[in-house]
Write a protein that holds these residues in place. Structure first.
Motif, PDB file in Angstrom:
ATOM      1  N   MET A   1       0.828  -1.200   0.000  1.00 22.87           N
ATOM      2  CA  MET A   1       0.000   0.000   0.000  1.00 22.87           C
ATOM      3  C   MET A   1       0.867   1.257   0.000  1.00 22.87           C
ATOM      4  O   MET A   1       0.550   2.212  -0.692  1.00 22.87           O
ATOM      5  CB  MET A   1      -0.925  -0.019   1.208  1.00 22.87           C
ATOM      6  N   LEU A   2       1.953   1.240   0.766  1.00 26.58           N
ATOM      7  CA  LEU A   2       2.846   2.393   0.799  1.00 26.58           C
ATOM      8  C   LEU A   2       3.430   2.657  -0.588  1.00 26.58           C
ATOM      9  O   LEU A   2       3.582   3.814  -0.993  1.00 26.58           O
ATOM     10  CB  LEU A   2       3.966   2.169   1.821  1.00 26.58           C
ATOM     11  N   GLY A   3       3.714   1.585  -1.319  1.00 29.03           N
ATOM     12  CA  GLY A   3       4.252   1.728  -2.665  1.00 29.03           C
ATOM     13  C   GLY A   3       3.325   2.503  -3.581  1.00 29.03           C
ATOM     14  O   GLY A   3       3.773   3.270  -4.440  1.00 29.03           O
ATOM     15  N   ARG A   4       2.034   2.320  -3.383  1.00 34.35           N
ATOM     16  CA  ARG A   4       1.055   3.036  -4.205  1.00 34.35           C
ATOM     17  C   ARG A   4       1.114   4.544  -3.945  1.00 34.35           C
ATOM     18  O   ARG A   4       1.005   5.346  -4.872  1.00 34.35           O
ATOM     19  CB  ARG A   4      -0.336   2.487  -3.897  1.00 34.35           C
ATOM     20  N   TYR A   5       1.309   4.925  -2.677  1.00 35.07           N
ATOM     21  CA  TYR A   5       1.389   6.352  -2.340  1.00 35.07           C
ATOM     22  C   TYR A   5       2.697   6.959  -2.814  1.00 35.07           C
ATOM     23  O   TYR A   5       2.729   8.119  -3.255  1.00 35.07           O
ATOM     24  CB  TYR A   5       1.169   6.562  -0.847  1.00 35.07           C
ATOM     25  N   ILE A   6       3.761   6.191  -2.762  1.00 39.10           N
ATOM     26  CA  ILE A   6       5.041   6.668  -3.282  1.00 39.10           C
ATOM     27  C   ILE A   6       4.953   6.847  -4.792  1.00 39.10           C
ATOM     28  O   ILE A   6       5.425   7.848  -5.343  1.00 39.10           O
ATOM     29  CB  ILE A   6       6.188   5.722  -2.877  1.00 39.10           C
ATOM     30  N   LEU A   7       4.319   5.896  -5.461  1.00 34.28           N
ATOM     31  CA  LEU A   7       4.127   6.008  -6.906  1.00 34.28           C
ATOM     32  C   LEU A   7       3.287   7.232  -7.241  1.00 34.28           C
ATOM     33  O   LEU A   7       3.597   7.977  -8.182  1.00 34.28           O
ATOM     34  CB  LEU A   7       3.470   4.737  -7.453  1.00 34.28           C
ATOM     35  N   ALA A   8       2.229   7.470  -6.486  1.00 32.64           N
ATOM     36  CA  ALA A   8       1.380   8.647  -6.711  1.00 32.64           C
ATOM     37  C   ALA A   8       2.191   9.930  -6.529  1.00 32.64           C
ATOM     38  O   ALA A   8       2.058  10.875  -7.324  1.00 32.64           O
ATOM     39  CB  ALA A   8       0.191   8.635  -5.763  1.00 32.64           C
ATOM     40  N   LEU A   9       3.039   9.967  -5.515  1.00 33.07           N
ATOM     41  CA  LEU A   9       3.876  11.150  -5.289  1.00 33.07           C
ATOM     42  C   LEU A   9       4.858  11.341  -6.441  1.00 33.07           C
ATOM     43  O   LEU A   9       5.023  12.457  -6.943  1.00 33.07           O
ATOM     44  CB  LEU A   9       4.622  11.019  -3.956  1.00 33.07           C
ATOM     45  N   LEU A  10       5.508  10.278  -6.867  1.00 28.28           N
ATOM     46  CA  LEU A  10       6.474  10.385  -7.964  1.00 28.28           C
ATOM     47  C   LEU A  10       5.796  10.822  -9.265  1.00 28.28           C
ATOM     48  O   LEU A  10       6.339  11.654 -10.005  1.00 28.28           O
ATOM     49  CB  LEU A  10       7.204   9.062  -8.156  1.00 28.28           C
ATOM     50  N   LEU A  11       4.616  10.271  -9.537  1.00 26.40           N
ATOM     51  CA  LEU A  11       3.872  10.695 -10.730  1.00 26.40           C
ATOM     52  C   LEU A  11       3.484  12.168 -10.640  1.00 26.40           C
ATOM     53  O   LEU A  11       3.588  12.907 -11.624  1.00 26.40           O
ATOM     54  CB  LEU A  11       2.620   9.840 -10.906  1.00 26.40           C
ATOM     55  N   THR A  12       3.053  12.592  -9.465  1.00 30.56           N
ATOM     56  CA  THR A  12       2.683  13.992  -9.266  1.00 30.56           C
ATOM     57  C   THR A  12       3.879  14.896  -9.516  1.00 30.56           C
ATOM     58  O   THR A  12       3.769  15.915 -10.203  1.00 30.56           O
ATOM     59  CB  THR A  12       2.126  14.218  -7.847  1.00 30.56           C
ATOM     60  N   LEU A  13       5.027  14.532  -8.945  1.00 32.80           N
ATOM     61  CA  LEU A  13       6.236  15.343  -9.135  1.00 32.80           C
ATOM     62  C   LEU A  13       6.608  15.429 -10.616  1.00 32.80           C
ATOM     63  O   LEU A  13       6.932  16.512 -11.121  1.00 32.80           O
ATOM     64  CB  LEU A  13       7.394  14.765  -8.328  1.00 32.80           C
ATOM     65  N   ALA A  14       6.561  14.302 -11.302  1.00 30.05           N
ATOM     66  CA  ALA A  14       6.942  14.283 -12.715  1.00 30.05           C
ATOM     67  C   ALA A  14       5.952  15.075 -13.570  1.00 30.05           C
ATOM     68  O   ALA A  14       6.355  15.886 -14.415  1.00 30.05           O
ATOM     69  CB  ALA A  14       7.032  12.842 -13.205  1.00 30.05           C
ATOM     70  N   ILE A  15       4.666  14.854 -13.341  1.00 23.79           N
ATOM     71  CA  ILE A  15       3.650  15.511 -14.174  1.00 23.79           C
ATOM     72  C   ILE A  15       3.603  17.003 -13.901  1.00 23.79           C
ATOM     73  O   ILE A  15       3.632  17.820 -14.831  1.00 23.79           O
ATOM     74  CB  ILE A  15       2.273  14.860 -13.954  1.00 23.79           C
ATOM     75  N   GLU A  16       3.556  17.391 -12.637  1.00 25.65           N
ATOM     76  CA  GLU A  16       3.447  18.819 -12.334  1.00 25.65           C
ATOM     77  C   GLU A  16       4.722  19.567 -12.701  1.00 25.65           C
ATOM     78  O   GLU A  16       4.662  20.689 -13.195  1.00 25.65           O
ATOM     79  CB  GLU A  16       3.050  19.022 -10.871  1.00 25.65           C
ATOM     80  N   GLY A  17       5.862  18.941 -12.481  1.00 23.87           N
ATOM     81  CA  GLY A  17       7.114  19.562 -12.918  1.00 23.87           C
ATOM     82  C   GLY A  17       7.176  19.677 -14.432  1.00 23.87           C
ATOM     83  O   GLY A  17       7.608  20.700 -14.974  1.00 23.87           O
ATOM     84  N   GLY A  18       6.723  18.631 -15.111  1.00 31.21           N
ATOM     85  CA  GLY A  18       6.714  18.647 -16.576  1.00 31.21           C
ATOM     86  C   GLY A  18       5.784  19.694 -17.145  1.00 31.21           C
ATOM     87  O   GLY A  18       6.135  20.401 -18.095  1.00 31.21           O
ATOM     88  N   VAL A  19       4.610  19.818 -16.573  1.00 27.93           N
ATOM     89  CA  VAL A  19       3.653  20.822 -17.057  1.00 27.93           C
ATOM     90  C   VAL A  19       4.186  22.227 -16.781  1.00 27.93           C
ATOM     91  O   VAL A  19       4.097  23.114 -17.636  1.00 27.93           O
ATOM     92  CB  VAL A  19       2.252  20.615 -16.435  1.00 27.93           C
ATOM     93  N   ALA A  20       4.764  22.444 -15.611  1.00 19.67           N
ATOM     94  CA  ALA A  20       5.361  23.755 -15.303  1.00 19.67           C
ATOM     95  C   ALA A  20       6.463  24.078 -16.315  1.00 19.67           C
ATOM     96  O   ALA A  20       6.559  25.209 -16.807  1.00 19.67           O
ATOM     97  CB  ALA A  20       5.913  23.764 -13.878  1.00 19.67           C
ATOM     98  N   TRP A  21       7.274  23.088 -16.628  1.00 21.70           N
ATOM     99  CA  TRP A  21       8.358  23.282 -17.601  1.00 21.70           C
ATOM    100  C   TRP A  21       7.778  23.621 -18.967  1.00 21.70           C
ATOM    101  O   TRP A  21       8.261  24.525 -19.649  1.00 21.70           O
ATOM    102  CB  TRP A  21       9.220  22.014 -17.653  1.00 21.70           C
ATOM    103  N   LEU A  22       6.733  22.888 -19.379  1.00 16.16           N
ATOM    104  CA  LEU A  22       6.092  23.155 -20.674  1.00 16.16           C
ATOM    105  C   LEU A  22       5.474  24.550 -20.724  1.00 16.16           C
ATOM    106  O   LEU A  22       5.387  25.156 -21.792  1.00 16.16           O
ATOM    107  CB  LEU A  22       5.023  22.111 -20.976  1.00 16.16           C
ATOM    108  N   LEU A  23       5.050  25.048 -19.568  1.00 14.44           N
ATOM    109  CA  LEU A  23       4.457  26.389 -19.510  1.00 14.44           C
ATOM    110  C   LEU A  23       5.519  27.484 -19.454  1.00 14.44           C
ATOM    111  O   LEU A  23       5.197  28.661 -19.308  1.00 14.44           O
ATOM    112  CB  LEU A  23       3.516  26.494 -18.311  1.00 14.44           C
ATOM    113  N   GLY A  24       6.788  27.088 -19.549  1.00 18.01           N
ATOM    114  CA  GLY A  24       7.863  28.074 -19.624  1.00 18.01           C
ATOM    115  C   GLY A  24       8.546  28.395 -18.314  1.00 18.01           C
ATOM    116  O   GLY A  24       9.418  29.262 -18.261  1.00 18.01           O
TER     117      GLY A  24
END
Length: 111
Positions: A1-24
């Protein structure tokens, strides 16, 4: 179960960082701030969802969306606190990055 929350955090970091980067917003300082803010808000969101489930509340889309709205507002205010103006730009950024990670979370974990 902890792995699922870590995966969610890592996905959030990657997606939100990526979108911020794409927005300049590509400076190291800005991307680090986005990551650090998410290291605060993502675990808090997931903890609140666990508490709701523990209390016997059904965790459906509605409480998740309501909590996500609070995350958007919190992240917006944290960005304004760290960088000051432009408040409007940071609100749009917070809304877009969280919408992207929310939709990815639905696709990855609920479908």
């Amino acid at each position: 179960m902890l792995g699922r929350y870590i995966l969610a955090l890592l996905l959030t970091l990657a997606i939100e960082g990526g979108v911020a980067w794409l927005l300049g917003l590509r400076t190291c300082q800005f991307l680090l701030a986005v990551a650090m803010i998410n290291l605060i808000t993502n675990p808090v969101l997931n903890l609140l969802l666990l508490v709701l489930a523990y209390l016997g509340m059904e965790v459906t889309l509605l409480p998740v969306v309501l909590l996500e709205v609070l995350v958007v507002l919190a992240e917006w205010q944290l960005l304004v606190y760290v960088f000051g103006d432009p408040k409007g730009r940071f609100f749009v950024l917070s809304l877009l990055v969280n919408a992207a990670s929310f939709l990815a979370g639905i696709l990855f974990f609920w479908i």
